[in-house]
Design an enzyme around this catalytic site. Structure first.
Site, mmCIF file in Angstrom:
data_model
loop_
_atom_site.group_PDB
_atom_site.id
_atom_site.type_symbol
_atom_site.label_atom_id
_atom_site.label_comp_id
_atom_site.label_asym_id
_atom_site.label_seq_id
_atom_site.Cartn_x
_atom_site.Cartn_y
_atom_site.Cartn_z
ATOM 1 C CD GLU A 33 37.314 37.650 32.380
ATOM 2 O OE1 GLU A 33 38.061 36.388 32.677
ATOM 3 O OE2 GLU A 33 37.299 38.625 32.856
ATOM 4 C CD GLN A 38 45.652 27.953 30.740
ATOM 5 O OE1 GLN A 38 46.746 27.956 30.985
ATOM 6 N NE2 GLN A 38 44.889 27.384 31.375
ATOM 7 C CB THR A 39 46.792 35.102 27.651
ATOM 8 O OG1 THR A 39 46.940 34.028 26.533
ATOM 9 C CG2 THR A 39 47.436 36.270 27.082
ATOM 10 C CE1 TYR A 116 38.223 34.219 36.527
ATOM 11 C CE2 TYR A 116 38.437 33.434 34.224
ATOM 12 C CZ TYR A 116 38.802 34.365 35.422
ATOM 13 O OH TYR A 116 39.230 35.719 35.229
ATOM 14 C CG ASP A 134 41.632 33.738 38.750
ATOM 15 O OD1 ASP A 134 41.854 33.862 40.052
ATOM 16 O OD2 ASP A 134 42.140 34.574 37.977
ATOM 17 C CB CYS A 195 54.332 39.191 53.301
ATOM 18 S SG CYS A 195 53.860 37.574 52.448
ATOM 19 C CB CYS A 198 50.414 42.147 52.353
ATOM 20 S SG CYS A 198 48.649 41.475 52.183
#
Length: 347
Positions: A33, A38-39, A116, A134, A195, A198
């Site tokens: 985590e 940011q990755t 988070y 997130d 969509c 989906c």
């Protein structure tokens, strides 16, 4: 079939096989985590595997020197994550005998662990019914329920957490949290989601109202700072090169770099020697200066764009804090400097 059931069924049929999903080990989950903050998953996975191989338990990570941790982290960016990772490993190893807290309330107290990450560890490792929120979750919920709330507002996290908690399967919180994050990552993507295929194309409110592209709402824009940095690869009369450790707070703290001059705007080649003379203590001993990169390098960070040039500077004197060329590669550098060394100026 309700939202949670449809979502988890989709997940079981479509989930990616990721190494941290087949464990309840809180050390592995915490490590994954922190790396994935940011990755992207594709970028972060090799780092996760490398960390687990190098530091099989939290004790090995805690006992490692910080420079080794930073070197292993090199290329992931946001290096405060690595420094906090190391400090938290030391706390868990030395103060808690290697045992991670097992509740959200206690996990969030650890350095580098926010709402988070605490929710992710609590649900994935301990099955605590606490929702993760997130960017993926913001997007999925804002589209499915057509929520117009600006997610850049401080109050948005509380609102979306409440919505996620309301629809989550309290008996399978880990499965639900994994499912909603995965759905946002590979199906309900930021731009041009498909969509038509989906699982929610008959119930998604944003799709029905034809405003999928307008969700989530994010009005606050990040102000980007433009910086111009000239890195000086100084070669003294013995062929040795100085580097320095960035100790001040900010980007790249505790990483190494070459001496540098930051200017308000781009410095042309014709002016760089005078600029070096004004800013460096060896002004009278300069033998030659030339630019190593043909084109200006731009390195983009979340709040800054760094416009970089590398200069080779030969001086006719000894300089303190220098190393042989082949020694430099063992130090943790910002990736933009490391890549330049590797690709353009190999030692």
């Amino acid at each position: 079939m309700n939202f949670s059931n449809s979502l988890t069924q989709w997940y079981l049929n479509n989930k990616r096989d990721l190494p941290w999903r087949n464990t309840r080990n809180p050390y592995h989950i915490w490590l994954s985590e922190i790396i994935l903050q940011q990755t992207r998953v594709a970028q972060g996975t090799p780092y996760f595997l490398n960390f687990i191989e190098t530091f099989p338990t939290v004790f090995e990570l805690a006992n490692a020197p910080e420079e080794q941790v930073l070197k292993l982290w090199q290329g992931l960016g946001y290096y405060s994550r690595a420094r906090n990772l190391h400090k938290t490993a030391q706390f868990v190893a030395f103060e808690r005998n290697g045992i991670f807290p097992n509740t959200y309330i206690e996990l969030i107290k650890l350095k580098g662990i926010g709402e988070y990450t605490a929710a992710a560890i609590a649900s994935f490792a301990y099955d605590e019914a606490v929702p993760v929120v997130d960017g993926n979750v913001f997007r999925v919920l804002s589209r499915y329920f057509d929520i117009p709330t600006d997610i850049s507002l401080a109050s948005a996290k509380k609102e979306f957490s409440a919505t996620a908690f309301e629809v989550m399967d309290k008996n399978q919180p880990a499965l639900f949290n994994q499912a909603i994050m995965e759905f946002g990552a590979i199906q309900c993507v930021p731009k041009n989601p498909n969509c038509d295929v989906c699982v929610f194309n008959n119930s998604c409110l944003a799709l029905q109202k034809k405003n999928v592209s307008e969700r989530p709402v994010k009005l606050k824009k990040i102000k980007i700072q433009e910086r111009h940095i000239n890195y000086l690869i100084i070669i003294d009369q013995n062929g040795r090169i100085p580097i320095q450790k960035r100790t001040e707070k900010g980007i790249w703290q505790n990483l190494y770099e070459f001496p540098n001059i930051e200017t308000i705007e781009f410095t042309p080649d014709s002016e760089i020697i005078e600029c070096i003379r004004q800013n460096m203590h060896f002004s009278t001993e300069i033998e030659s200066v030339f630019r190593l990169n043909l084109n200006k390098i731009t390195h983009k960070l979340s709040h800054q764009h760094l416009h970089i040039n590398f200069w080779e500077v030969h001086v006719l004197k000894d300089i303190e804090g220098t190393y042989e060329r082949q020694e430099l590669i063992k130090f943790p550098f910002p990736i933009v400097i490391y890549n330049f060394i590797e690709n353009n100026y190999k030692f």
